[in-house]
Write a protein that holds these residues in place. Sequence first.
Motif, PDB file in Angstrom:
ATOM      1  N   CYS A   1      -0.786   3.767   4.954  1.00 13.47           N
ATOM      2  CA  CYS A   1      -1.764   3.029   4.743  1.00 13.47           C
ATOM      3  C   CYS A   1      -1.804   1.920   5.859  1.00 13.47           C
ATOM      4  CB  CYS A   1      -1.683   2.185   3.377  1.00 13.47           C
ATOM      5  SG  CYS A   1      -0.454   0.731   3.362  1.00 13.47           S
TER       6      CYS A   1
ATOM      7  N   HIS B   1       5.693  -0.738  -0.432  1.00 14.66           N
ATOM      8  CA  HIS B   1       4.872  -0.061  -1.157  1.00 14.66           C
ATOM      9  C   HIS B   1       5.220  -0.109  -2.907  1.00 14.66           C
ATOM     10  CE1 HIS B   1       8.803   2.288  -1.225  1.00 14.66           C
ATOM     11  NE2 HIS B   1       8.488   2.731  -2.684  1.00 14.66           N
TER      12      HIS B   1
ATOM     13  N   PHE C   1      -3.665   1.083  -8.289  1.00 10.41           N
ATOM     14  CA  PHE C   1      -2.531   1.093  -7.445  1.00 10.41           C
ATOM     15  C   PHE C   1      -1.461  -0.329  -7.754  1.00 10.41           C
ATOM     16  CE2 PHE C   1       0.361   0.004  -3.706  1.00 10.41           C
ATOM     17  CZ  PHE C   1       0.843   1.054  -3.390  1.00 10.41           C
TER      18      PHE C   1
ATOM     19  N   PHE D   1      -9.434   1.069  -6.351  1.00 14.23           N
ATOM     20  CA  PHE D   1      -8.137   1.578  -5.595  1.00 14.23           C
ATOM     21  C   PHE D   1      -7.114   0.598  -6.013  1.00 14.23           C
ATOM     22  CE2 PHE D   1      -4.820   1.081  -2.340  1.00 14.23           C
ATOM     23  CZ  PHE D   1      -4.072   2.334  -2.490  1.00 14.23           C
TER      24      PHE D   1
ATOM     25  N   GLY E   1       1.058  -1.223  -0.208  1.00 17.00           N
ATOM     26  CA  GLY E   1      -0.109   0.064   0.146  1.00 17.00           C
ATOM     27  C   GLY E   1       0.785   1.239  -0.039  1.00 17.00           C
TER      28      GLY E   1
ATOM     29  N   GLU F   1      -8.211  -3.495   1.118  1.00 12.96           N
ATOM     30  CA  GLU F   1      -8.716  -3.354   0.222  1.00 12.96           C
ATOM     31  C   GLU F   1      -8.812  -4.773  -0.480  1.00 12.96           C
ATOM     32  OE1 GLU F   1      -9.493  -0.627  -1.762  1.00 12.96           O
ATOM     33  OE2 GLU F   1      -9.282   0.696  -0.149  1.00 12.96           O
TER      34      GLU F   1
ATOM     35  N   ASN G   1      -5.318   0.439   2.090  1.00 11.68           N
ATOM     36  CA  ASN G   1      -5.081   1.925   1.924  1.00 11.68           C
ATOM     37  C   ASN G   1      -6.035   2.364   3.273  1.00 11.68           C
ATOM     38  OD1 ASN G   1      -5.065   4.200   0.348  1.00 11.68           O
ATOM     39  ND2 ASN G   1      -7.237   3.800  -0.187  1.00 11.68           N
TER      40      ASN G   1
END
Lengths: 367, 268
Positions: free
Chosen positions: A57, A209, A250, A246, A53, A230, A225
């Motif tokens: 996050c 990340h 991402f 998302f 994330g 998520e 997130n």
Amino acid sequence: MLARSSTSGIAPMTDPAPAFLALDGLSKRYADHVAVDALTLGVAQGEFISLLGPSGCGKTTTLQMIAGFTEPSGGAIRLEGRDLVAVKPARRGLGIVFQSYALFPHMTAAENVAFGLEMQRVPKAERARRVTDALALVGLSALAERYPRRMSGGQQQRVALARALVIQPRILLLDEPLSNLDAKLREEMQIELRQIQRRIGTTTILVTHDQHEAMALSDRIVVMNAGKVEQIGRPQDVYERPATPFVASFLGKTNVFEALVERGADGAAAVLGTVRCPCPPHLAGAGHVLLTVRPEKIAFADEGLACRIVSRVFQGTYWLFIGETPAGVATIVCQNDGAAQPGEGESVHLTWRADDAALRPLSGAGA
Amino acid sequence: MSRNGPLALLFHALVMLFMLAPIVIVCVVAFTPEGFLSLPTNGLSLRWFKAIAGYPEFVSAFRDSLWLAALSSVIAVGVSVPAALAVARHRFPGREAVSAFILSPLMIPHVVLGVAFLRFFTQIGVGGSMVSLVLAHVVIVLPFAFRLTLSTATGLDRSLEQAAVSLGASGATLFRRVTLPLILPGVVSGLVLAFINSFDEVTMTVFIAAPGATTLPVRMFLYIQDNIDPLVTSVSAVVIALTVVVMALIEKLFGLERLLAGEGGGRS
């Protein structure tokens, strides 16, 4: 939260019961914000899991809570069914590799690796043997007597890994371990880390990340997130079937087109040019839907969605195209297979398999 | 490294000269055969070095000064390390106040401290003793030990200690094996500065030292009030020589830079 990820149409991951490491409604609340919000996750023994994330996050906070450096505000952490929160950090038996490596500067590589064994009061002869083995495992036997400041970033990284593994940790925690390395070295270390983890079979939790790192290394990815999960799933599932907008944005690039819903003989379908994607019943009533499709899933064809190529960039193994379509800007990635590619300014048509596209309502989130 | 221009070099040379000249002059004057402070001197003589033997109170004052400096600097460091670690790591109410309080002796003139301690120690009945000297010196050298320890403690990477904890270290073992070695440069330089400041102190000590047992600087100060002979220069020369020898030994045995700049300094 979890309900969403498990109803996202993925073949559900058979959750091994009971989980080796179980996070149950784990939360961390600060005065002004919630860092981790009721995280529930089961990790199987030997599994390699990534918490992925953007910064902030909650992934690092989660790792810190497992390690015992941050007190949870709520929820439970259980290792092999036993409450881990009640165990002091020094007694948890976890191996940690820090982003900064955190090697002791006043000790040689061998002394760094031996430290954990000394704390366990392992006899000297066995200690020496295990240190030698651990350094050999990471390919650093020659540098045992060297101080960290005289080593490259990659070498320090390996020492940190050897130091964490030599104590035979019940879980290996990796906190952005590769982010300080340059791109080429990072790729090498990813492969090596994967091989070492496979060989030793230590249950591993990686915080990162970097989507490429997470996909390259993990059995499963937990996309986080704003403190919430998520999606949880295998890398290919998370990538191919993102549960939320998302996750789609991402993990890798994605195209988002606005498509018209038409009812035909074969049922409702989202239509872009001549490309038709069958609409699930709950979207059939909508006038328009958003259609997402990955750049590498788009092919050039004689008919489909009309597109004018705006720019063409050669990337070695692939070509990257940016095009304009009536439905929005399109990004297209083509393998460099030696075939002729359309040039800038050329008009082409885009097509993709209906299976490769995902549809979601025009407004609001959710799958 | 950039090169300095001729003007800058001249300036640096003058500053060095200005710093070293008094020390050199004291050492030269110490060898005078005359009965007064004279420069240039007519020939060299060890007369005033031999004269030290006739003043056992200088020797005992020197020994007392060493003990006082050693005790007060070690106690100051002992107080500073936990205080500095607490201030560096934690946000607690009164944190700024603790820091300011420990540093406050720096702001107060030593004359004021001297008068205050004299009255206070007499009041509680320990006036004129070695205990009172040590207590007073701990207070005035504490800021040096604390400030330097704090500077390394503040820069300490928390993940180093977390790594040690994850490997099973805690409590005293964690401190001895990881925390202390990491903050050692600050602790050692704090100890050295505290020692020097204690050894050097006159203004406050004049008030609280008993006439019988006093420190070397105070003994010298009292001596030159009544005498004009070069005895104090020969005593100074001995102290300077001892300092040079001790520094050379430390450099030889541990490396000054390693102790003061830290092992992580990148040089080897």
